[in-house]
Design a protein around this motif. Structure first.
Motif, PDB file in Angstrom:
ATOM      1  N   ASN A   1       0.859  -1.181   0.000  1.00  0.00           N
ATOM      2  CA  ASN A   1       0.000   0.000   0.000  1.00  0.00           C
ATOM      3  C   ASN A   1       0.899   1.237   0.000  1.00  0.00           C
ATOM      4  OD1 ASN A   1      -1.468   2.252   1.012  1.00  0.00           O
ATOM      5  ND2 ASN A   1      -3.010   0.863   1.877  1.00  0.00           N
ATOM      6  N   VAL A   2       0.777   2.058  -1.048  1.00  0.00           N
ATOM      7  CA  VAL A   2       1.731   3.159  -1.220  1.00  0.00           C
ATOM      8  C   VAL A   2       1.655   4.178  -0.076  1.00  0.00           C
ATOM      9  CG1 VAL A   2       0.271   4.603  -2.700  1.00  0.00           C
ATOM     10  CG2 VAL A   2       2.746   4.728  -2.933  1.00  0.00           C
ATOM     11  N   ALA A   3       0.434   4.383   0.469  1.00  0.00           N
ATOM     12  CA  ALA A   3       0.297   5.341   1.572  1.00  0.00           C
ATOM     13  C   ALA A   3       1.036   4.847   2.819  1.00  0.00           C
ATOM     14  CB  ALA A   3      -1.179   5.575   1.896  1.00  0.00           C
ATOM     15  N   VAL A   4       0.966   3.545   3.060  1.00  0.00           N
ATOM     16  CA  VAL A   4       1.635   2.958   4.222  1.00  0.00           C
ATOM     17  C   VAL A   4       3.154   2.983   4.026  1.00  0.00           C
ATOM     18  CG1 VAL A   4       1.908   0.858   5.601  1.00  0.00           C
ATOM     19  CG2 VAL A   4      -0.342   1.483   4.709  1.00  0.00           C
ATOM     20  N   LYS A   5       3.567   2.609   2.827  1.00  0.00           N
ATOM     21  CA  LYS A   5       4.987   2.614   2.484  1.00  0.00           C
ATOM     22  C   LYS A   5       5.580   4.019   2.659  1.00  0.00           C
ATOM     23  CE  LYS A   5       7.489   0.602  -1.447  1.00  0.00           C
ATOM     24  NZ  LYS A   5       7.900  -0.717  -0.943  1.00  0.00           N
ATOM     25  N   ALA A   6       4.844   5.012   2.144  1.00  0.00           N
ATOM     26  CA  ALA A   6       5.295   6.404   2.240  1.00  0.00           C
ATOM     27  C   ALA A   6       5.371   6.850   3.698  1.00  0.00           C
ATOM     28  CB  ALA A   6       4.348   7.319   1.459  1.00  0.00           C
ATOM     29  N   ALA A   7       4.361   6.457   4.483  1.00  0.00           N
ATOM     30  CA  ALA A   7       4.344   6.861   5.892  1.00  0.00           C
ATOM     31  C   ALA A   7       5.556   6.308   6.635  1.00  0.00           C
ATOM     32  CB  ALA A   7       3.046   6.396   6.563  1.00  0.00           C
ATOM     33  N   ALA A   8       5.903   5.054   6.344  1.00  0.00           N
ATOM     34  CA  ALA A   8       7.048   4.442   7.015  1.00  0.00           C
ATOM     35  C   ALA A   8       8.348   5.150   6.645  1.00  0.00           C
ATOM     36  CB  ALA A   8       7.132   2.960   6.667  1.00  0.00           C
ATOM     37  N   ALA A   9       8.496   5.476   5.364  1.00  0.00           N
ATOM     38  CA  ALA A   9       9.712   6.167   4.920  1.00  0.00           C
ATOM     39  C   ALA A   9       9.763   7.583   5.506  1.00  0.00           C
ATOM     40  CB  ALA A   9       9.746   6.231   3.395  1.00  0.00           C
ATOM     41  N   TYR A  10       8.587   8.226   5.521  1.00  0.00           N
ATOM     42  CA  TYR A  10       8.486   9.582   6.076  1.00  0.00           C
ATOM     43  C   TYR A  10       8.885   9.597   7.546  1.00  0.00           C
ATOM     44  CZ  TYR A  10       6.042  13.410   8.409  1.00  0.00           C
ATOM     45  OH  TYR A  10       5.728  14.458   9.217  1.00  0.00           O
ATOM     46  N   LEU A  11       8.410   8.582   8.274  1.00  0.00           N
ATOM     47  CA  LEU A  11       8.675   8.523   9.701  1.00  0.00           C
ATOM     48  C   LEU A  11      10.171   8.547   9.995  1.00  0.00           C
ATOM     49  CD1 LEU A  11       7.068   8.268  12.325  1.00  0.00           C
ATOM     50  CD2 LEU A  11       7.371   5.799  12.174  1.00  0.00           C
ATOM     51  N   SER A  12      10.932   7.717   9.287  1.00  0.00           N
ATOM     52  CA  SER A  12      12.360   7.659   9.604  1.00  0.00           C
ATOM     53  C   SER A  12      13.092   8.911   9.107  1.00  0.00           C
ATOM     54  CB  SER A  12      12.980   6.365   9.063  1.00  0.00           C
ATOM     55  OG  SER A  12      13.340   6.524   7.724  1.00  0.00           O
ATOM     56  N   LEU A  13      12.672   9.425   7.939  1.00  0.00           N
ATOM     57  CA  LEU A  13      13.301  10.655   7.438  1.00  0.00           C
ATOM     58  C   LEU A  13      12.995  11.853   8.331  1.00  0.00           C
ATOM     59  CD1 LEU A  13      12.871  10.870   3.564  1.00  0.00           C
ATOM     60  CD2 LEU A  13      15.000  10.978   4.875  1.00  0.00           C
ATOM     61  N   SER A  14      11.737  11.962   8.778  1.00  0.00           N
ATOM     62  CA  SER A  14      11.379  13.136   9.574  1.00  0.00           C
ATOM     63  C   SER A  14      12.095  13.096  10.919  1.00  0.00           C
ATOM     64  CB  SER A  14       9.864  13.242   9.753  1.00  0.00           C
ATOM     65  OG  SER A  14       9.377  12.152  10.488  1.00  0.00           O
ATOM     66  N   GLN A  15      12.338  11.881  11.439  1.00  0.00           N
ATOM     67  CA  GLN A  15      13.100  11.802  12.688  1.00  0.00           C
ATOM     68  C   GLN A  15      14.534  12.290  12.480  1.00  0.00           C
ATOM     69  OE1 GLN A  15      12.384   7.709  13.664  1.00  0.00           O
ATOM     70  NE2 GLN A  15      10.495   8.179  14.776  1.00  0.00           N
ATOM     71  N   ARG A  16      15.112  11.920  11.358  1.00  0.00           N
ATOM     72  CA  ARG A  16      16.480  12.396  11.064  1.00  0.00           C
ATOM     73  C   ARG A  16      16.498  13.910  10.896  1.00  0.00           C
ATOM     74  NH1 ARG A  16      18.110   8.976   6.035  1.00  0.00           N
ATOM     75  NH2 ARG A  16      19.957  10.294   5.976  1.00  0.00           N
ATOM     76  N   ALA A  17      15.491  14.444  10.185  1.00  0.00           N
ATOM     77  CA  ALA A  17      15.449  15.892   9.957  1.00  0.00           C
ATOM     78  C   ALA A  17      15.231  16.651  11.268  1.00  0.00           C
ATOM     79  CB  ALA A  17      14.345  16.235   8.958  1.00  0.00           C
ATOM     80  N   ASP A  18      14.353  16.119  12.131  1.00  0.00           N
ATOM     81  CA  ASP A  18      14.120  16.771  13.424  1.00  0.00           C
ATOM     82  C   ASP A  18      15.383  16.779  14.264  1.00  0.00           C
ATOM     83  OD1 ASP A  18      11.547  17.212  12.698  1.00  0.00           O
ATOM     84  OD2 ASP A  18      10.660  15.671  14.000  1.00  0.00           O
ATOM     85  N   ALA A  19      16.096  15.654  14.262  1.00  0.00           N
ATOM     86  CA  ALA A  19      17.334  15.567  15.031  1.00  0.00           C
ATOM     87  C   ALA A  19      18.353  16.586  14.512  1.00  0.00           C
ATOM     88  CB  ALA A  19      17.902  14.158  14.968  1.00  0.00           C
ATOM     89  N   ALA A  20      18.374  16.777  13.179  1.00  0.00           N
ATOM     90  CA  ALA A  20      19.297  17.744  12.592  1.00  0.00           C
ATOM     91  C   ALA A  20      18.935  19.164  13.021  1.00  0.00           C
ATOM     92  CB  ALA A  20      19.286  17.630  11.070  1.00  0.00           C
ATOM     93  N   GLY A  21      17.647  19.396  13.305  1.00  0.00           N
ATOM     94  CA  GLY A  21      17.214  20.703  13.788  1.00  0.00           C
ATOM     95  C   GLY A  21      17.811  21.008  15.158  1.00  0.00           C
ATOM     96  N   ASP A  22      17.984  19.953  15.967  1.00  0.00           N
ATOM     97  CA  ASP A  22      18.531  20.150  17.309  1.00  0.00           C
ATOM     98  C   ASP A  22      20.047  20.204  17.296  1.00  0.00           C
ATOM     99  OD1 ASP A  22      15.971  20.102  18.263  1.00  0.00           O
ATOM    100  OD2 ASP A  22      15.995  17.961  18.709  1.00  0.00           O
ATOM    101  N   THR A  23      20.660  19.305  16.545  1.00  0.00           N
ATOM    102  CA  THR A  23      22.122  19.251  16.479  1.00  0.00           C
ATOM    103  C   THR A  23      22.531  19.326  15.011  1.00  0.00           C
ATOM    104  OG1 THR A  23      21.866  17.577  18.195  1.00  0.00           O
ATOM    105  CG2 THR A  23      24.100  17.990  17.416  1.00  0.00           C
ATOM    106  N   PRO A  24      23.168  20.438  14.593  1.00  0.00           N
ATOM    107  CA  PRO A  24      23.521  20.578  13.178  1.00  0.00           C
ATOM    108  C   PRO A  24      24.358  19.390  12.679  1.00  0.00           C
ATOM    109  CG  PRO A  24      23.923  22.615  14.370  1.00  0.00           C
ATOM    110  CD  PRO A  24      23.557  21.591  15.397  1.00  0.00           C
ATOM    111  N   LEU A  25      24.124  18.982  11.427  1.00  0.00           N
ATOM    112  CA  LEU A  25      24.814  17.832  10.851  1.00  0.00           C
ATOM    113  C   LEU A  25      26.174  18.232  10.292  1.00  0.00           C
ATOM    114  CD1 LEU A  25      21.874  16.285   8.781  1.00  0.00           C
ATOM    115  CD2 LEU A  25      22.760  15.489  10.985  1.00  0.00           C
ATOM    116  N   THR A  26      27.055  17.245  10.152  1.00  0.00           N
ATOM    117  CA  THR A  26      28.294  17.478   9.416  1.00  0.00           C
ATOM    118  C   THR A  26      27.911  17.655   7.944  1.00  0.00           C
ATOM    119  OG1 THR A  26      28.570  15.145   8.937  1.00  0.00           O
ATOM    120  CG2 THR A  26      29.582  15.949  10.967  1.00  0.00           C
TER     121      THR A  26
END
Lengths: 265, 116
Positions: free
Chosen positions: A160-185
């Protein structure tokens, strides 16, 4: 204190034994009834605790055995609802009950119930539309955080593309949020931007569970990663004030500026 | 947040500091009397009629209210918070940067320079 424990015991002792309910041929219980009984028990326990305990003493809001009654009721609903919407609701409600911070610590038995239900839910319902929203915020006990993250990742294999997208979004958004707190190399920033671009190509047209499409989210998030990072120059703002007079953020260069995104609502 | 912001603006009125709002109320006319009541005297950009979906908050990827950005005297973003970090932490960060603004050469001493 003793009085409270006795009442808790009484509540458990007074609930009908599981065996008796197994024999009922008609099951008119529902997940929403379980939920409302559960909250009623929480409320009455905390009222009792308030009455009997000295101020400032924290009482458990629900005993292990009280909780088990609610888990068993959901299990029963699950058993008789194959193919109906209640099947999904019963499983997800057991996850909520067994993740509950009101019962501490999580017992092996309720942890096992969480594991069984999570395993069923993420296997039998992997292609179900409801998983896209559910995975965003699905309950897990403190002891099973890593397992929970594993289940979320597993949804990337959904058909199911909506489910697949949600799972990918979840892990990406966590990485992006973490980058908001601690700048990335610079290397990690480039990697995250590339992953965002891939995600945008793959799922851009899908509606995001947070509103808008994933294309918009990808665009905004990539922009923020580059232009709104700590240590980078603040983008210019040029807009009218509340009286309609235009001004610019850069008018305040030379001063420390606290920008507050606010509303009165 | 308003009471603490009022006191910040007062306390730092002679310092190189400005509090700038980005207001996300869609109907300004209805809200303006409330702002007066709360004595919100500092200047704000208006995010426009789309309210929380307005162009400034969209450009700044704001996903919750309040969101705070702390920009130093050179225009660099130094901190951002979703939700207030608490009055004390906020004051400490601001005072450190104000000290830097007043004495750019002494910026290396930050942390100590910011303490009262």
């Amino acid at each position: 204190m003793k009085h409270w424990l006795f009442l808790a015991w009484l509540a458990v002792a007074a609930s009908p034994p599981l065996q008796a309910r197994e024999d009922d041929s008609v099951n008119d219980d529902s997940v929403s009834a379980v939920k409302s009984d559960y909250f009623a028990t929480l409320r009455s326990n905390s009222a009792k605790a308030k009455k009997d305990l000295p101020a400032g003493v924290q009482a458990p809001s629900m005993s292990e055995s009280e909780l088990q009654v609610f888990i068993d009721r959901c299990q029963k609903i699950y058993d008789v609802s194959a193919g109906e919407p209640a099947e999904f609701d019963a499983l997800s409600q057991i996850l909520a009950l067994t993740s509950d911070p009101y019962v501490k610590p999580t017992s092996e038995k309720s942890l096992q119930a969480w594991r069984d239900c999570a395993s069923k839910l993420f296997t039998d319902f992997i292609d179900d539309d409801r998983m896209a929203t559910f995975v965003m915020n699905f309950p897990s006990p403190a002891k099973a955080k890593a397992e929970a993250a594993g289940y979320a990742t597993k949804l990337i294999r959904s058909n199911n593309v909506a489910v697949k997208a949600a799972a990918a979004y979840l892990s990406l958004s966590q990485r992006a949020d973490a980058a908001g707190d601690t700048p990335l190399t610079p290397e990690l920033e480039t990697k995250l931007l590339a992953d965002l671009a891939t995600f945008g190509q793959q799922f851009g047209m899908v509606d995001s569970v947070q509103g808008g499409t994933y294309a918009e989210w990808t665009k905004n998030t990539s922009y923020a990663l580059v232009n709104l990072k700590v240590g980078g120059m603040a983008p210019e703002i040029e807009a009218p004030d509340l009286d309609g007079v235009k001004f610019k953020l850069s008018d305040y260069r030379g001063k420390v500026v606290l920008i507050d995104f606010w509303g009165y609502w | 947040m308003f009471p603490h912001e009022r006191s910040l603006v007062n306390k730092l009125k002679d310092e190189p500091f400005a509090l700038i709002g980005v207001n996300s109320d869609s109907d300004l006319t209805a809200m303006k009397p409330k702002f007066k009541e709360e004595q919100i005297t500092w200047r704000s950009f208006w995010n426009g009629e789309e309210g929380t979906q307005g162009p400034i908050s969209r450009a700044w990827n704001v996903r919750g209210w309040p969101t705070l950005y702390l920009v130093d005297h050179t225009g660099k973003i130094r901190q951002k918070w979703l939700g207030s970090p608490g009055d004390e932490a906020l004051d400490r960060e601001i005072e450190t940067l104000v000290a830097e603004a007043k004495n750019p050469a002494g910026a290396k001493l930050k942390g100590k320079a910011g303490a009262e």
